[in-house]
Design an enzyme around this catalytic site. Structure first.
Site, PDB file in Angstrom:
ATOM      1  N   CYS A  73       0.881  -1.172   0.000  1.00 13.54           N
ATOM      2  CA  CYS A  73       0.000   0.000   0.000  1.00 13.54           C
ATOM      3  C   CYS A  73       0.913   1.214   0.000  1.00 13.54           C
ATOM      4  CB  CYS A  73      -0.897   0.001   1.239  1.00 13.54           C
ATOM      5  SG  CYS A  73      -1.873   1.508   1.459  1.00 13.54           S
ATOM      6  N   CYS A 184       0.064   3.884  -6.522  1.00 15.08           N
ATOM      7  CA  CYS A 184      -0.919   3.207  -5.684  1.00 15.08           C
ATOM      8  C   CYS A 184      -1.082   1.819  -6.280  1.00 15.08           C
ATOM      9  CB  CYS A 184      -2.244   3.967  -5.689  1.00 15.08           C
ATOM     10  SG  CYS A 184      -3.603   3.091  -4.857  1.00 15.08           S
TER      11      CYS A 184
END
Length: 261
Positions: A73, A184
């Site tokens: 993440c 991302c």
């Protein structure tokens, strides 16, 4: 010798792109993946909350006796990586540094764009990492907060997604970038959309470089087909559908509570 899995966590389904890259490179390894689907997205949360969630996710994975943890993440990697490294008794790998390395390798003009969540862009983590490798590169950043909810909704090729991508990326295209970091781990799921909007721009995601980095912590002692265990904090059919698309095969998905930490 006891088999210990590699732990991976993300705010939702996007981190499965990292799991897939690592598993493709090390198919003998066992994996435990946790997607915090009940609390996605992380990119709009405060720094304090991001750190809190990241610690809880990592402690959950430690319950499974993992031998290392991959923070799949970008938002968590940007804010919580150093804290996780201090707090945990296993190696911890983030995705920002590998993504920065891949971008510097890819650029020819020295103009790199970075897209990510609001929190990731605000942290400046990619800019710092890229400039630490090559201080002469120009880095242009753009938050794309709607991408994660569109992906979690399963709108990977929807007309609305194309419109949002055009709106977000037009500014970066005007900077004459030749390389765009998908900052991302959800964003590789929009490669088709982003690639069409950003024609002739190299798209970089950190999955492959993260897989290479992971290998530095593996001893090569594990043999035989590895097992994959996928956990989520909130079950949804949509997650299963997108997970199967990413992984290329179906795995059981279990719902767990982060409160066990």
């Amino acid at each position: 010798m006891e088999r210990r899995p590699i732990g991976i966590f993300d705010s939702g389904v996007g981190g499965l792109t990292v799991l897939k890259a690592i598993r493709d490179r090390y198919p003998d390894e066992d994996f435990v993946y946790f997607g915090d689907t009940a609390r996605v997205p992380y990119g709009t949360k405060s720094e304090r909350t991001i750190i809190k969630y990241s610690l809880e996710n990592a402690r959950l994975l430690r319950k499974f006796n993992v031998k290392l943890i991959v923070v799949a993440c970008n938002t968590s990697s940007s804010y919580a990586l150093d804290i996780l490294k201090r707090e945990l008794d296993v190696p911890v790998i983030g995705v920002v540094r590998p993504g920065a390395v891949a971008a510097v390798k890819a650029t020819r003009t020295g103009n790199i764009g970075v897209i990510g969540t609001e929190a990731t862009v605000k942290s400046g983590a990619y800019r710092r990492e890229i400039l630490s490798i090559n201080p002469f590169i120009k880095v242009f950043q753009k938050p794309c907060p709607l991408f994660v909810p569109l992906i979690e909704e399963g709108w990977l090729e929807d007309r609305v997604t194309y419109m949002v991508a055009e709106r977000y990326l037009s500014e970066l295209k005007g900077k004459n970038i030749d390389t765009l970091v998908l900052g991302c781990t959800h964003y590789p799921l929009l490669k088709n959309v982003i690639g069409k909007v950003c024609n002739n721009i190299t798209l970089v995601d950190s999955a492959e470089e993260t897989a290479i980095e992971t290998g530095k912590f593996l001893g090569g002692e594990v043999k035989g087909n590895g097992e994959v265990r996928i956990l989520v904090s909130d079950m949804s059919r949509r997650f299963k559908k997108i997970a199967e698309m990413i992984m290329g095969e179906s795995f059981p998905v279990e719902e767990v509570s982060v409160d066990v930490c």
